[in-house]
Design an enzyme around this catalytic site. Sequence first.
Site, short mmCIF file in Angstrom:
data_model
loop_
_atom_site.label_atom_id
_atom_site.label_comp_id
_atom_site.label_asym_id
_atom_site.label_seq_id
_atom_site.Cartn_x
_atom_site.Cartn_y
_atom_site.Cartn_z
N HIS A 191 0.86 -1.20 0.00
CA HIS A 191 0.00 0.00 0.00
C HIS A 191 0.90 1.24 0.00
CE1 HIS A 191 -3.80 2.09 1.81
NE2 HIS A 191 -3.00 3.00 1.29
N LYS A 249 -9.19 -0.96 -5.57
CA LYS A 249 -9.19 -0.33 -4.26
C LYS A 249 -10.50 0.42 -4.07
CE LYS A 249 -7.83 1.56 -0.37
NZ LYS A 249 -6.60 2.21 0.05
N HIS A 297 1.37 5.39 -1.72
CA HIS A 297 0.93 6.51 -2.56
C HIS A 297 2.17 7.16 -3.14
CE1 HIS A 297 -3.21 6.44 -0.95
NE2 HIS A 297 -2.61 5.98 0.14
N HIS A 313 -10.56 0.35 2.10
CA HIS A 313 -10.34 1.30 3.18
C HIS A 313 -11.53 1.10 4.11
CE1 HIS A 313 -8.96 5.34 4.83
NE2 HIS A 313 -10.06 5.05 5.51
N HIS A 348 2.31 14.66 1.54
CA HIS A 348 1.55 15.83 1.12
C HIS A 348 2.50 17.02 1.05
CE1 HIS A 348 -2.49 14.16 1.30
NE2 HIS A 348 -2.21 13.61 2.47
N ASP A 374 1.30 2.52 3.50
CA ASP A 374 0.41 3.66 3.30
C ASP A 374 1.20 4.97 3.41
OD1 ASP A 374 -1.84 5.12 2.78
OD2 ASP A 374 -2.75 4.87 4.76
N ARG A 415 1.87 9.29 -5.80
CA ARG A 415 1.40 10.59 -6.30
C ARG A 415 1.70 10.80 -7.79
NH1 ARG A 415 -1.88 10.67 -2.03
NH2 ARG A 415 -1.02 11.53 -0.12
N HIS A 430 -4.71 -0.94 6.30
CA HIS A 430 -4.25 -0.18 7.47
C HIS A 430 -5.12 -0.40 8.70
CE1 HIS A 430 -7.16 2.42 5.57
NE2 HIS A 430 -6.30 2.89 4.68
N ASN A 433 -5.71 6.70 -5.91
CA ASN A 433 -6.47 7.93 -5.59
C ASN A 433 -5.64 9.18 -5.84
OD1 ASN A 433 -4.78 7.42 -3.39
ND2 ASN A 433 -6.15 8.41 -1.93
ZN ZN Z 1 -3.65 4.94 1.68
#
Ligand code: ZN
Length: 338
Positions: A12, A97, A14, A134, A246, A242, A16, A169, A40
């Site tokens: 898992h 997902k 991200h 999730h 940001h 996860d 980006r 998670h 996402n």
């Molecule tokens: Zn996540």
Amino acid sequence: MEITIWRPNDMHAHVREGRMLEIVLPFTARHFAHVVIMPNTTQPVLTGADAQKYRTVIASKTDQFPSFAPLMTIKITPKTTVKIIKDAKRSNVMIGKLYPDGVTTNSAGGVRDFTVMDPVFQTMQDAGMVLCLHGEKPGAFSMDREDAFLVELGRIAKQFPKLRIVFEHVSSSRAVTAIQSLPENVAATITVHHLVLSLDDVIGGNLNPHAFCKPIPKRPVDRKALRDAAFSGSSKFFLGTDSAPHPPQHKVWPEIRPGVFTAPVAIGLLVDLFGEDRLDQLRAFTVHNSAKFYELPVLLNSTNPLKLIRTPWVVPKDYSDIVPIMPGGTINWQVVEA
Ligand SMILES: [Zn+2]
């Protein structure tokens, strides 16, 4: 002191898009073998064609990391059709997902009524795909959102007994117990930050936006249940960091987004936590359990091990302005970069 571990999988992550991808992707690609890439993004990955495009971007930035093997996903939304699933499978996408509506970053427009998704679940089951959930119930109290989702998880697992489901998670003691008691088709990822943080790290002193994530880290007793599950070697639990970076402007009010950036420090933190006495359990947690559930070869892990040395190091305050977990903190183990 020096140890060698099999290269971990991260089920898992991200990574980006755009400039952010260029900054954060190398941290994941450098240390991990099989990595489940979350869909996402701002431009969400909704179809097999989207996933192929994203895969091409990722591949173009990771030439220098031959042991990195991204596993692409599509985002399952109320608009996902049976045809989209079948097309995704043909594009070699094995994972969908699903985000309930509004529970985390870029999840607006997500699913509220899960029974509506049953034809999609049926098709995923028939295609041998993996459903990553999730697991938080929209609208429930934030500390209870995960536990409130367990009834739905039980329903899907029972109705689709051959559908492999990853409860992402996991963060509460109750959810850990539920995962243990559900059949073999249900497993859970555990993040590094949920093994390390409790709610006190988020709001116990000054509010810490860099420890703020979904699901919210909970009580020490929940953290203990997660550690016990990770240390147990049980094939139902495996690593999914996860890691969710940001930019600085999305970590200040009024737009403090959930997500903890752990990719650069995840392995050192994990080895610190497991200790030299639990390296077998660490291998189960980071390699064997996910490989078994996802039916992945472990050759990539075993033939490209990581060497670590026990030399305390201080976590940087930021990586190109992106603040990691526990900036300024000390980690004992570090990966020796090849
Ligand atoms: Zn996540």
